[in-house]
Design a protein around this motif. Structure first.
Motif, PDB file in Angstrom:
ATOM      1  N   ALA A 104       0.819  -1.214   0.000  1.00 61.69           N
ATOM      2  CA  ALA A 104       0.000   0.000   0.000  1.00 61.69           C
ATOM      3  C   ALA A 104       0.852   1.262   0.000  1.00 61.69           C
ATOM      4  O   ALA A 104       0.430   2.317  -0.515  1.00 61.69           O
ATOM      5  CB  ALA A 104      -0.929   0.000   1.217  1.00 61.69           C
ATOM      6  N   ARG A 105       2.051   1.182   0.559  1.00 60.07           N
ATOM      7  CA  ARG A 105       2.951   2.332   0.598  1.00 60.07           C
ATOM      8  C   ARG A 105       3.908   2.370  -0.601  1.00 60.07           C
ATOM      9  O   ARG A 105       4.215   3.438  -1.131  1.00 60.07           O
ATOM     10  CB  ARG A 105       3.792   2.283   1.881  1.00 60.07           C
ATOM     11  CG  ARG A 105       2.999   2.504   3.152  1.00 60.07           C
ATOM     12  CD  ARG A 105       2.616   3.961   3.331  1.00 60.07           C
ATOM     13  NE  ARG A 105       2.064   4.221   4.659  1.00 60.07           N
ATOM     14  CZ  ARG A 105       1.834   5.443   5.142  1.00 60.07           C
ATOM     15  NH1 ARG A 105       2.095   6.501   4.391  1.00 60.07           N
ATOM     16  NH2 ARG A 105       1.331   5.598   6.349  1.00 60.07           N
ATOM     17  N   LEU A 106       4.366   1.193  -1.031  1.00 61.60           N
ATOM     18  CA  LEU A 106       5.412   1.132  -2.053  1.00 61.60           C
ATOM     19  C   LEU A 106       4.879   1.192  -3.478  1.00 61.60           C
ATOM     20  O   LEU A 106       5.418   1.922  -4.318  1.00 61.60           O
ATOM     21  CB  LEU A 106       6.232  -0.148  -1.854  1.00 61.60           C
ATOM     22  CG  LEU A 106       7.422  -0.379  -2.798  1.00 61.60           C
ATOM     23  CD1 LEU A 106       8.437   0.751  -2.677  1.00 61.60           C
ATOM     24  CD2 LEU A 106       8.082  -1.729  -2.482  1.00 61.60           C
ATOM     25  N   ALA A 107       3.832   0.439  -3.761  1.00 60.27           N
ATOM     26  CA  ALA A 107       3.326   0.364  -5.138  1.00 60.27           C
ATOM     27  C   ALA A 107       2.962   1.732  -5.731  1.00 60.27           C
ATOM     28  O   ALA A 107       3.240   1.981  -6.904  1.00 60.27           O
ATOM     29  CB  ALA A 107       2.138  -0.593  -5.208  1.00 60.27           C
ATOM     30  N   PRO A 108       2.359   2.630  -4.952  1.00 60.75           N
ATOM     31  CA  PRO A 108       1.995   3.928  -5.548  1.00 60.75           C
ATOM     32  C   PRO A 108       3.176   4.778  -6.006  1.00 60.75           C
ATOM     33  O   PRO A 108       3.000   5.651  -6.861  1.00 60.75           O
ATOM     34  CB  PRO A 108       1.241   4.632  -4.405  1.00 60.75           C
ATOM     35  CG  PRO A 108       0.701   3.521  -3.567  1.00 60.75           C
ATOM     36  CD  PRO A 108       1.786   2.476  -3.603  1.00 60.75           C
ATOM     37  N   ILE A 109       4.377   4.535  -5.467  1.00 65.27           N
ATOM     38  CA  ILE A 109       5.508   5.402  -5.848  1.00 65.27           C
ATOM     39  C   ILE A 109       6.391   4.782  -6.925  1.00 65.27           C
ATOM     40  O   ILE A 109       7.210   5.478  -7.517  1.00 65.27           O
ATOM     41  CB  ILE A 109       6.370   5.778  -4.625  1.00 65.27           C
ATOM     42  CG1 ILE A 109       7.185   4.577  -4.123  1.00 65.27           C
ATOM     43  CG2 ILE A 109       5.521   6.375  -3.511  1.00 65.27           C
ATOM     44  CD1 ILE A 109       8.275   4.954  -3.128  1.00 65.27           C
ATOM     45  N   THR A 110       6.248   3.494  -7.197  1.00 67.81           N
ATOM     46  CA  THR A 110       7.091   2.859  -8.206  1.00 67.81           C
ATOM     47  C   THR A 110       6.517   3.105  -9.594  1.00 67.81           C
ATOM     48  O   THR A 110       5.310   3.277  -9.758  1.00 67.81           O
ATOM     49  CB  THR A 110       7.229   1.347  -7.956  1.00 67.81           C
ATOM     50  OG1 THR A 110       5.917   0.759  -7.917  1.00 67.81           O
ATOM     51  CG2 THR A 110       7.930   1.083  -6.634  1.00 67.81           C
ATOM     52  N   PRO A 111       7.364   3.123 -10.618  1.00 67.83           N
ATOM     53  CA  PRO A 111       6.882   3.497 -11.954  1.00 67.83           C
ATOM     54  C   PRO A 111       6.055   2.446 -12.671  1.00 67.83           C
ATOM     55  O   PRO A 111       5.238   2.779 -13.525  1.00 67.83           O
ATOM     56  CB  PRO A 111       8.184   3.781 -12.727  1.00 67.83           C
ATOM     57  CG  PRO A 111       9.245   3.030 -12.004  1.00 67.83           C
ATOM     58  CD  PRO A 111       8.835   3.019 -10.565  1.00 67.83           C
ATOM     59  N   GLY A 112       6.232   1.158 -12.362  1.00 66.15           N
ATOM     60  CA  GLY A 112       5.532   0.099 -13.080  1.00 66.15           C
ATOM     61  C   GLY A 112       4.089  -0.058 -12.645  1.00 66.15           C
ATOM     62  O   GLY A 112       3.667   0.434 -11.598  1.00 66.15           O
ATOM     63  N   THR A 113       3.306  -0.799 -13.455  1.00 61.99           N
ATOM     64  CA  THR A 113       1.883  -0.994 -13.180  1.00 61.99           C
ATOM     65  C   THR A 113       1.479  -2.460 -13.084  1.00 61.99           C
ATOM     66  O   THR A 113       0.354  -2.764 -12.699  1.00 61.99           O
ATOM     67  CB  THR A 113       1.032  -0.338 -14.278  1.00 61.99           C
ATOM     68  OG1 THR A 113       1.397  -0.873 -15.554  1.00 61.99           O
ATOM     69  CG2 THR A 113       1.243   1.175 -14.297  1.00 61.99           C
ATOM     70  N   SER A 114       2.381  -3.391 -13.430  1.00 64.10           N
ATOM     71  CA  SER A 114       2.075  -4.824 -13.320  1.00 64.10           C
ATOM     72  C   SER A 114       2.399  -5.257 -11.901  1.00 64.10           C
ATOM     73  O   SER A 114       3.526  -5.659 -11.590  1.00 64.10           O
ATOM     74  CB  SER A 114       2.894  -5.630 -14.332  1.00 64.10           C
ATOM     75  OG  SER A 114       2.657  -7.012 -14.182  1.00 64.10           O
ATOM     76  N   GLU A 115       1.405  -5.173 -11.002  1.00 60.47           N
ATOM     77  CA  GLU A 115       1.682  -5.276  -9.565  1.00 60.47           C
ATOM     78  C   GLU A 115       0.748  -6.266  -8.883  1.00 60.47           C
ATOM     79  O   GLU A 115      -0.439  -6.332  -9.206  1.00 60.47           O
ATOM     80  CB  GLU A 115       1.549  -3.895  -8.915  1.00 60.47           C
ATOM     81  CG  GLU A 115       2.510  -2.887  -9.533  1.00 60.47           C
ATOM     82  CD  GLU A 115       2.362  -1.475  -9.003  1.00 60.47           C
ATOM     83  OE1 GLU A 115       3.393  -0.798  -8.865  1.00 60.47           O
ATOM     84  OE2 GLU A 115       1.221  -1.054  -8.748  1.00 60.47           O
ATOM     85  N   ASN A 116       1.294  -7.038  -7.930  1.00 60.36           N
ATOM     86  CA  ASN A 116       0.449  -7.969  -7.197  1.00 60.36           C
ATOM     87  C   ASN A 116       1.171  -8.500  -5.972  1.00 60.36           C
ATOM     88  O   ASN A 116       2.367  -8.264  -5.778  1.00 60.36           O
ATOM     89  CB  ASN A 116       0.017  -9.141  -8.100  1.00 60.36           C
ATOM     90  CG  ASN A 116       1.194  -9.934  -8.644  1.00 60.36           C
ATOM     91  OD1 ASN A 116       2.052 -10.396  -7.897  1.00 60.36           O
ATOM     92  ND2 ASN A 116       1.236 -10.095  -9.978  1.00 60.36           N
ATOM     93  N   ILE A 117       0.424  -9.216  -5.143  1.00 61.75           N
ATOM     94  CA  ILE A 117       0.973  -9.974  -4.020  1.00 61.75           C
ATOM     95  C   ILE A 117       0.584 -11.428  -4.263  1.00 61.75           C
ATOM     96  O   ILE A 117      -0.568 -11.730  -4.531  1.00 61.75           O
ATOM     97  CB  ILE A 117       0.400  -9.507  -2.673  1.00 61.75           C
ATOM     98  CG1 ILE A 117       0.633  -8.006  -2.470  1.00 61.75           C
ATOM     99  CG2 ILE A 117       1.031 -10.292  -1.522  1.00 61.75           C
ATOM    100  CD1 ILE A 117      -0.068  -7.449  -1.242  1.00 61.75           C
TER     101      ILE A 117
END
Length: 266
Positions: A104-117
Motif C-alpha cells: 500500500a505504501r510502495l506500489a503507488p511510488i514505483t513506476p511500473g503498473t504490473s503489480e500484485n501480491i
C-alpha cells in the motif's frame, strides 16, 4: 519490547541493471542500509544481513529470533514488464498482512503498473521462522525503471518502513523529526540520515554493533572468530580502525556520523 526486523537484501550481482553500471545486489544492499536507519529511528531492532548467502541469513534470522524476515529484491523478465511484486508464504497469514501494508505504501511510488501480491515457496519464505515478506521493488531490466531504482533508494526504504510501521501500528518517525546530534568525529558534517544513529565503540552491544560488524566483514575486514555477535570487542575495534585508515577517516575505533556515512554509503 521492540519488534525485531531482519533485512535480507539480494545477493545476486549477476543481475545487472539495464543500461547502467550496477546490479541487483548493489542497489538492494543500499536500500537495506537506508531502511535499517529508518527502522532504528522508528524504534525497531534491526539486523541488516547484507552479507553471506540466503542460507546463512535465514539461520541468523531464526537464531535471533526475528519477528519479521524481510527480503529486498528487484525483478527481471522481458525488458518490458514492470511493477511492484510482493510474495508471502500464503494469502492468509501474517506475512501476507505485512506484504499488504508494504504494498500500500510502495506500489503507488514505483513506476511500473504490473503489480500484485502472491504466494510463493521461495526458500527464505519457507525456511524463515518469522513471518516473511519478499519484496520485488520493480523491474531492473527496463532501462527507465532501472534508472528510477538507482535514483530513489531513500524513498523506497521510507515507503517500506512506513508499511512496516503501519502493520505494527507504530508511528513513523521521519528524518526531519529527529534532533541532530553533535558529531564526535572531526570530519565534515554528513548527510542528516545518519545523525540520529547511535555511536558504536569498544564495549557497545546490540543491533547497531551487528550492523557495523556485518558491513566490515562484507568489506573484507575480519571481526574475529565471533563474527557478527553484536558485541563490539577488541577484534571489531581493530577491524574498524583498519577500515577507517583505508577510508582516510580518523582511526579512533569509534563509529560516529562520518564513519556511519562511509559504512552505509550515504
Amino acid at each position: 519490547m521492540a519488534k525485531r526486523i531482519y533485512l535480507s537484501p539480494s545477493s545476486q550481482p549477476a543481475n545487472t541493471y539495464a543500461g547502467l553500471d550496477t546490479n541487483e545486489q548493489e542497489v538492494c544492499r543500499a536500500i537495506a542500509r537506508e531502511l535499517a536507519i529508518d527502522l532504528l529511528r522508528c524504534g525497531f531492532e534491526v539486523i541488516c544481513g547484507d552479507y553471506g548467502t540466503m542460507y546463512t541469513r535465514v539461520a541468523e534470522s531464526n537464531k535471533w529470533p526475528a519477528d519479521l524476515h524481510l527480503c529486498i529484491h528487484t525483478n527481471g523478465f522481458n525488458g518490458k514488464v514492470s511493477g511492484t511484486r510482493l510474495m508471502a508464504l500464503n494469502l492468509t497469514g501474517k506475512g501476507y498482512q505485512v506484504c499488504k501494508a508494504i504494498f500500500a505504501r510502495l506500489a503507488p511510488i514505483t513506476p511500473g503498473t504490473s503489480e500484485n501480491i502472491s504466494a510463493s515457496g521461495n526458500y527464505e519464505i519457507v525456511a524463515a521462522v518469522a513471518p516473511t515478506a519478499y519484496v520485488e521493488v520493480d523491474f531492473h531490466d527496463v532501462p527507465s525503471v532501472a534508472l528510477w531504482l538507482t535514483q530513489n533508494k531513500p524513498q523506497i526504504a521510507q515507503a517500506i518502513c512506513q508499511g512496516i510501521c503501519d502493520y505494527y501500528k507504530v508511528a513513523y518517525i521521519s528524518e526531519s523529526s529527529t534532533e541532530p546530534e553533535p558529531a564526535p568525529e572531526p570530519a565534515p558534517k554528513p548527510c542528516g540520515k545518519i545523525e540520529g544513529l547511535p555511536v558504536v565503540k569498544s564495549g557497545s552491544r546490540g543491533d547497531a554493533a551487528k550492523i557495523v560488524q556485518g558491513a566490515l566483514i562484507a568489506k573484507g575486514y575480519s571481526c574475529g572468530s565471533s563474527g557478527i555477535d553484536g558485541i563490539f570487542g577488541t577484534a571489531s575495534v581493530a577491524a574498524l580502525k583498519n577500515y577507517q585508515k583505508d577510508k582516510a577517516i580518523t582511526a579512533d575505533g569509534i563509529v560516529g556520523p562520518a564513519t556511519w556515512g562511509k559504512i552505509l554509503g550515504v
